[in-house]
Design an enzyme around this catalytic site. Sequence first.
Site, mmCIF file in Angstrom:
data_model
loop_
_atom_site.group_PDB
_atom_site.id
_atom_site.type_symbol
_atom_site.label_atom_id
_atom_site.label_comp_id
_atom_site.label_asym_id
_atom_site.label_seq_id
_atom_site.Cartn_x
_atom_site.Cartn_y
_atom_site.Cartn_z
ATOM 1 C CE LYS A 1 -2.274 1.860 3.538
ATOM 2 N NZ LYS A 1 -3.203 2.104 4.646
ATOM 3 C CG ASP B 1 -7.394 3.588 1.037
ATOM 4 O OD1 ASP B 1 -8.275 3.101 0.310
ATOM 5 O OD2 ASP B 1 -7.235 4.812 1.160
#
Length: 213
Positions: A121, A139
């Site tokens: 991420k 996310d």
Amino acid sequence: MTIKQKAVLVCDRLEEKYPEAICSLDYTQPHELMIAGRLSAQCTDERVNIVTKELFAKYKSIEDFASADVNDIEEIIRPCGLFKTKAASVVGMCRAINERFGGRIPDTIEELTTLPGIGRKTANLIMGDVFRKPAVVTDTHCIRITGRLGLTKNTDPAKVEADLWKILPKERSSDLCHRLVLFGREICKARNPLCGECPLADLCGGPGKKGGR
Ligand code: SF4
């Protein structure tokens, strides 16, 4: 409509609604985004931004962080939670950049994810915002909304990322992820999404709709 065509429509409409695709983490230097991204694990961006104001005022460079006292970093970042692990990785990632990459943040996901505490991420966040390369930041907002829209059937971040890589226009993927955060906070909320105000309602199988979740 194919799933790729739907993905383009989602990009178009969210670009119209949120012309500025701004990262919600505050930073002025690339390494600051890397550190803020690490601190954001299981913490709100708002809280990270409060903490990093003090942190980045005191430690201004990769070198500063690499030679920092971990205990001092722990005290500053304590409000973000998991502060011992996060402090160790903040110092560790900066030392690794100095030792293995000559003081420069690497520009591939493969290399970035070799740094302590950097997962896919944050690596994607850096690729998109620092290096302006295609990126998919999975996310919580991205995972929830792309699921509701039927762009993925998965909920595991790595699988969602793989699904989105296949269908999103590469040059728009990073901006879309920032827009999904804004959209997720304002309209497509985790609980009680405001479907009556949604510009994507006709594309969606979300809550209350057939096939939704
Ligand atoms: S219709 Fe509702 S669930 Fe679907 S994207 Fe819009 S706000 Fe989210």
